[in-house]
Design a protein around this motif. Structure first.
Motif: not given
Length: 297
Positions: A166-181
């Motif tokens: 789950l950790r790798r999946f969560a990190e990818r989803e968090a990256e998509k949700s961050r407003p700053e590029p």
């Protein structure tokens, strides 16, 4: 009197028992137990969050003493209050107060900022390890809308995934949700790069560097190549003379490489009028500043 030396007669129920059915019953019991444990852990997280909110109520309202800044004094008083609450809980649970204080902060953040994760934990649909992974990966999501979208996807995945996967999946989803590029965050993170040394026992030390990932892998590859070259040139029970060990870089002995003689051209002597360049600048650590090493002098 019962004869214990004779084997016990097997009943019809014993013969009819199916090992696969027994395994299924045990699995269901373990799942139910894990669900109950997760619910109890959710209750503990809520209690720790309440303890964190209780700490500010224990602060002294008399104000900062004379000679102390009010803001700094309030921060210090809040820290002391948190430590007092943590020490009380730690003494009762046989846990260090530092560990309890860290758990209080993590629980407060999980309860107040990740409600969907807490609900899934309270329902027993995920475990505490899943909840901590979700929190750690999304800890930098400051906007509630971004966190809600992140939780909706990750919590659903956590219900049938292991915490490590789950950790790798969560990190990818968090990256998509961050407003700053990523480019902007990388530029800010590069400003925090640094190198420091931590002394260890037995004459050793630990060298740590915070670098951009490409540079870090390059440094690691270069050090690995140097170590492999050193291992290939290490003497194998033969020549262990001081000169040989010195050439190979024996610990505690500085290597003295021999350089081929090169003809040198002496520069003409400088006149007093030419000798007016300023002295090399030195940094706070005593080393020559960049650009001064090549200055003629």
């Amino acid at each position: 009197m019962e004869d214990r030396t004779r084997p016990r007669d097997m009943s019809a129920a014993d013969h009819a028992a199916d090992p696969l059915d027994a395994l299924g019953a045990l699995t269901d019991a373990i799942v139910a137990t894990d669900r109950t444990i997760a619910q109890m852990q959710a209750s503990r997280e809520v209690l720790l969050a309440l303890a964190a909110e209780l700490a500010p109520m224990l602060m002294d309202d008399d104000g900062a003493p004379a000679g102390f800044d009010a803001v700094q004094w309030d921060s210090r008083a809040a820290e002391l209050a948190q430590r007092s609450v943590a020490a009380e809980i730690g003494a009762a649970t046989r846990t260090s107060d530092r560990s309890v204080q860290r758990q209080m902060g993590q629980a407060w953040d999980l309860v107040t900022r990740f409600p969907s994760t807490m609900k899934a934990l309270g329902d027993g649909r995920i475990g505490l390890a899943h909840a901590r992974v979700i929190r750690e990966a999304g800890i930098d999501l400051d906007e509630s809308a971004a966190r809600d979208a992140y939780e909706a996807v990750v919590v659903a995945r956590a219900e049938y995934e292991t915490p490590n996967r789950l950790r790798r999946f969560a990190e990818r989803e968090a990256e998509k949700s961050r407003p700053e590029p990523l480019e902007g965050r990388f530029d800010k993170a590069r400003c925090e790069r640094r190198v420091w040394v931590t002394p260890l026992l037995d004459g050793m030390a630990e060298l740590t560097a915070l670098l951009p990932i490409a540079v870090a892998y390059g440094v690691h590859r270069r050090l690995s190549d140097m170590a492999e070259a050193h291992a290939e040139n290490r003497p194998r029970g033969g020549d262990k003379s001081p000169a040989k060990l010195n050439a190979l870089g024996k610990p505690g002995v500085a290597a003295q490489p021999r350089m081929p003689a090169q003809p040198r051209t002496l520069a003409p002597p400088r006149t007093p009028a030419q000798n007016t360049s300023p002295a090399p600048r030195r940094s706070s650590g005593g080393a020559l500043a960049a650009g001064d090493a090549s200055r003629p002098g």
